[in-house]
Write an enzyme that holds these catalytic residues in place. Sequence first.
Site, PDB file in Angstrom:
ATOM      1  N   VAL A 132       0.853  -1.190   0.000  1.00 26.95           N
ATOM      2  CA  VAL A 132       0.000   0.000   0.000  1.00 26.95           C
ATOM      3  C   VAL A 132       0.889   1.240   0.000  1.00 26.95           C
ATOM      4  O   VAL A 132       0.969   1.944   0.987  1.00 26.95           O
ATOM      5  CB  VAL A 132      -0.927   0.041   1.235  1.00 26.95           C
ATOM      6  CG1 VAL A 132      -2.150   0.914   0.948  1.00 26.95           C
ATOM      7  CG2 VAL A 132      -1.365  -1.340   1.660  1.00 26.95           C
ATOM      8  N   CYS A 133       1.581   1.509  -1.084  1.00 25.77           N
ATOM      9  CA  CYS A 133       2.517   2.634  -1.110  1.00 25.77           C
ATOM     10  C   CYS A 133       2.211   3.570  -2.278  1.00 25.77           C
ATOM     11  O   CYS A 133       1.610   3.173  -3.270  1.00 25.77           O
ATOM     12  CB  CYS A 133       3.956   2.129  -1.227  1.00 25.77           C
ATOM     13  SG  CYS A 133       4.528   1.237   0.231  1.00 25.77           S
ATOM     14  N   THR A 134       2.665   4.802  -2.155  1.00 25.39           N
ATOM     15  CA  THR A 134       2.414   5.828  -3.166  1.00 25.39           C
ATOM     16  C   THR A 134       3.657   6.696  -3.341  1.00 25.39           C
ATOM     17  O   THR A 134       4.363   6.972  -2.380  1.00 25.39           O
ATOM     18  CB  THR A 134       1.235   6.727  -2.747  1.00 25.39           C
ATOM     19  OG1 THR A 134       0.077   5.923  -2.552  1.00 25.39           O
ATOM     20  CG2 THR A 134       0.946   7.782  -3.798  1.00 25.39           C
TER      21      THR A 134
END
Length: 240
Positions: free
Chosen positions: A138-140
């Site tokens: 869950v990374c941006t």
Amino acid sequence: MKYRLLSLAVLVLLSTGDGSIPDPSPQYGCETEAYPPLEQFKLPWFQIDLDASPRTRWTEIITTYKDPINDLVDQLLHLLNLVDPSGTILKIIDDVLPTLVLKFPKEYREEIEGISEVSGVKLGRVVVYNIFYELFSVCTSIVAQNSQTGEHFHARNLDFGLFMGWDLETHTWTVSEILRRMEYNVEFVRGGQGVFNMSSFAGYVGTLNGVKAGQFSLSLNERFVLEGWICGSVRVDSET
């Protein structure tokens, strides 16, 4: 996708104890002037010699972070036991996944085997750690340009550990807090010359984000799409 979300919800409910929705931690909220980081938040630097044996090139880093690596494994085993008290999944990890490493490229395989030997963590569990981003992430990242100077910035969050155990006292994700103790910067060299730099978690031999000076930077992130999970969910953001 729905089964994945259900499993995450079960982990949250079981790990919070009372089933309440966790509040975000005020300790690590949004801040201005957060970069460059204050001295107490700067990560240590290491150097990896790509001319050295793959089995031993990570020894210094793994020895330094051996305790948090084992703390991470213990926490993941605790969460796994909540989902599968029978121990069936753990048996597969310990007995079957070590054979998966035989399919990896030779140097990659030897690096993982070396990490297992130095850390004392079973090989199958190190394999899971190194493919875990393919299972859940869950990374941006964002790429920005300074309108005054033209300078480029490639930034990312590394919010790994979301939904993996909630600490009721500190109001943070337990796995995220352990991973925070495992972060470091590393310069890879070959023939005495720098090749590229990256920041990562100890025990993980891939590149989540890195930069080759004067040429490009990259980061690995996830975008939730209809296919979900492994299919079509991971992409690479880069800046040249």
